[in-house]
Design an enzyme around this catalytic site. Structure first.
Site, short mmCIF file in Angstrom:
data_model
loop_
_atom_site.label_atom_id
_atom_site.label_comp_id
_atom_site.label_asym_id
_atom_site.label_seq_id
_atom_site.Cartn_x
_atom_site.Cartn_y
_atom_site.Cartn_z
CD1 TRP A 165 70.24 12.68 47.79
CD2 TRP A 165 70.48 10.50 47.43
NE1 TRP A 165 69.53 12.02 48.77
CE2 TRP A 165 69.67 10.68 48.57
CE3 TRP A 165 70.78 9.20 47.00
CZ2 TRP A 165 69.16 9.60 49.30
CZ3 TRP A 165 70.26 8.12 47.72
CH2 TRP A 165 69.45 8.34 48.85
CG ASN A 166 67.02 8.45 44.22
OD1 ASN A 166 66.89 9.64 43.96
ND2 ASN A 166 66.05 7.56 44.05
CE LYS A 189 70.47 22.49 45.04
NZ LYS A 189 70.82 21.22 45.70
N PRO A 190 70.73 20.30 40.85
CG PRO A 190 72.92 19.78 40.23
CD PRO A 190 71.89 20.88 40.17
N GLY A 240 61.76 14.10 45.29
CA GLY A 240 62.42 14.02 46.59
C GLY A 240 61.46 13.56 47.66
CB SER A 241 61.70 13.73 51.31
OG SER A 241 61.73 15.11 51.61
CD GLU A 262 59.04 9.35 41.37
OE1 GLU A 262 59.95 8.80 42.02
OE2 GLU A 262 58.93 9.25 40.13
CG LEU A 263 56.30 14.16 46.67
CD1 LEU A 263 55.21 14.83 47.49
CD2 LEU A 263 57.53 15.05 46.58
CB CYS A 296 61.00 6.93 44.33
SG CYS A 296 62.04 8.32 44.81
CD GLU A 394 60.81 6.71 50.59
OE1 GLU A 394 60.79 6.36 49.40
OE2 GLU A 394 60.71 7.91 50.95
#
Length: 525
Positions: A165-166, A189-190, A240-241, A262-263, A296, A394
């Site tokens: 979402w960011n 899938k947003p 995401g996370s 990318e986490l 991120c 984080e």
């Protein structure tokens, strides 16, 4: 909400949301849906369809049917579509910016950063995909007796993209562009809270010439839709996370499906003893508080050489205190909102834990409900214990900690003292010194005398994380080739061995001589 709701940007209306809802893939007509709210106010603006696993199955089937026809088109033709998409995004940017602000709560300037990213990505791949994907000749098995090997690139098939979402513009489509250019289909899938931004981007892709069924969108709960998506597609791109990334990677591994992700990050910024303080202060503000810290690759830890620390701290705190908060759908606001109540709660918990452990709050440190339900003042902490939540986890909000260090060795050691390794920043007047320090920092990207823009926007270079910050790379040739299967094709010009193997000792001795000679002739190596 009415068609002319005065509380929303004039370009958005009920008709906008109804039109975009029609782009969601549904296996059957159902009434289940979920609310989408304006982040600035917390007010419901529309309801988006809530997809089910059956919808994912249908989406993948439709995408797979369309993919074969798309892959038959020349790469040049696919490039032309992506270049048209570049222009369409610029032409329709106002509506796109309105939706991104409405769903994510970011300032307009920070939303425009995403438009820039999508167009830069589309321009880069839209002119280079054919070269990157072209058949490549490699050295033959045996010079003169074998033909050169050829490496052919094939699309993987259907790419599943799970976006957060960011950055609802960038992360919904910038990974899709190279996937499409490689000849693949995409099922997107947003995030649950930003579906309409993704749907508008799909509409713009279709306007640019992407076939209707080639890009499918399923909206709804990630825990419900993620597993069947990973099970059905041929490649997974996830942002995401770290915790969720582990689950996605494990599922992809069980299916022997490749993935890139990318986490999380706990990114450091190092101010060395010869840094330009004016530039470092200004750059650190942008690195820490872009998108209210929900970035991120944004900075959450700042290490300043002790010779500059006091002056840097005072000037940095003053600059952060001057940042403006606001809910305007126009330029001029420095920092927007946090995206949700959950993000606000995380920030509050981290700052409360820091206070309890003796940290000093120099500015901020409080929610701002007078501006909006999820706003939080930009916050600067010092004297933060190394085991505090805000020091090692984080935060993903407008919170940064400062710490003095005695030289670059301590700065590098503290920068690397984390399980993350996504991005870092080094400030020095000596660029060669900066490059030397950068090579010691355990991060996928390191920017010298900048926060992150110079590395992120270097689309020709790979971007991704080390350690627990991810696997794989986006951008550059790597970001396109990840969506392909490489195939090696080679031919024998004449028989050089017995059909089963070496026939006798004489032949083995002859080959031994040939191998020794081969190593000594440079043109045959």
């Amino acid at each position: 909400m009415t068609d002319a709701d005065p509380t929303l940007p004039p370009r958005l209306s009920t008709a906008t949301f109804d039109r975009l809802n029609g782009l969601v893939t549904r296996a059957e007509d159902r009434s289940d849906d979920r609310a989408v709210t304006e982040t600035f106010t917390g007010t419901e603006v529309s309801r988006v369809p809530e997809c089910a696993p059956a919808d994912v199955t249908l989406a993948v089937e439709r995408a797979r049917d369309a993919q074969d026809r798309w892959a038959e088109r020349s790469v040049d033709e696919r490039e032309r579509v992506v270049r048209r998409f570049h222009d369409v995004v610029l032409d329709r940017q106002d509506e796109l910016l309105d939706l991104a602000q409405l769903e994510s709560g970011k300032s307009r300037a920070h939303a425009f950063d995403e438009v820039m990213d999508v167009t830069l990505t589309s321009r880069y791949y839209g002119y280079r995909a054919a070269d990157v994907l072209s058949t490549e000749r490699r050295r033959p098995a045996v010079p003169l007796l074998s033909s050169p090997a050829e490496v052919v690139r094939h699309p993987v098939g259907v790419v599943g993209i799970i976006s957060p979402w960011n950055y609802p513009i960038t992360l919904a489509v910038s990974d899709a562009v190279p996937a499409l250019l490689a000849g693949n289909a995409v099922v997107l899938k947003p995030a649950e809270t930003t579906p309409y931004t993704a749907l508008l981007l799909v509409e713009l892709l279709r306007e640019a010439g992407v076939p209707r069924d080639l890009v499918q969108v399923v909206t709804g709960d990630g825990a419900t839709l993620g597993p069947p998506l990973v099970d059905d597609v041929d490649y997974v791109s996830f942002t995401g996370s770290t915790e969720t990334g582990r689950e996605v990677a494990a599922a992809a591994g069980r299916n022997l499906v490749d993935c890139s992700m990318e986490l999380g990050g706990k990114n450091p910024l190092l101010v060395l003893d010869d840094a330009d303080l004016d530039a470092a202060v200004e750059g650190a503000v942008g690195a820490c508080f872009t998108n209210a810290g929900q970035l991120c690759i944004g900075t959450e830890r700042v290490y300043v050489d002790e010779s500059l620390y006091d002056e840097f701290r005072d000037r940095f705190v003053e600059a952060v205190s001057d940042l403006t908060l606001g809910t305007d759908y126009d330029y001029g606001v420095d920092v927007g909102s946090l995206a949700s109540a959950d993000q606000l709660e995380t920030v509050r918990e981290h700052v409360a834990d820091a206070r309890d452990r003796g940290a000093t709050v120099h500015c901020g440190g409080e929610p701002r409900p007078d501006v909006g339900p999820y706003f939080y003042d930009p916050t600067v902490l010092t004297d933060l214990p190394v085991d505090a939540e805000a020091a090692c986890e984080e935060t993903f909000g407008p919170v940064v900690s400062l710490r003095p260090v005695s030289g670059e060795r301590e700065a590098v050691d503290r920068a690397n003292d984390t399980r993350y390794g996504l991005n870092a920043s080094v400030w020095t007047e000596n660029r060669e010194r900066g490059r030397a320090v950068a090579r010691e920092v355990e991060a996928g990207t390191v920017t010298i005398n900048g926060g992150y823009v110079e590395t992120w926007a270097a689309i020709d270079a790979p971007m991704g994380g080390m350690k627990e910050s991810g696997i794989g790379r986006r951008h550059g040739p790597e970001g396109l080739l990840r969506y392909t299967e490489s195939q090696t094709v080679a031919a024998r010009r004449r028989a050089i061995t017995h059909p089963v193997g070496v026939q006798d000792g004489l032949e083995a001795r002859a080959l031994t001589v040939a191998l020794r000679l081969w190593r000594r002739l440079p043109f045959l190596r």
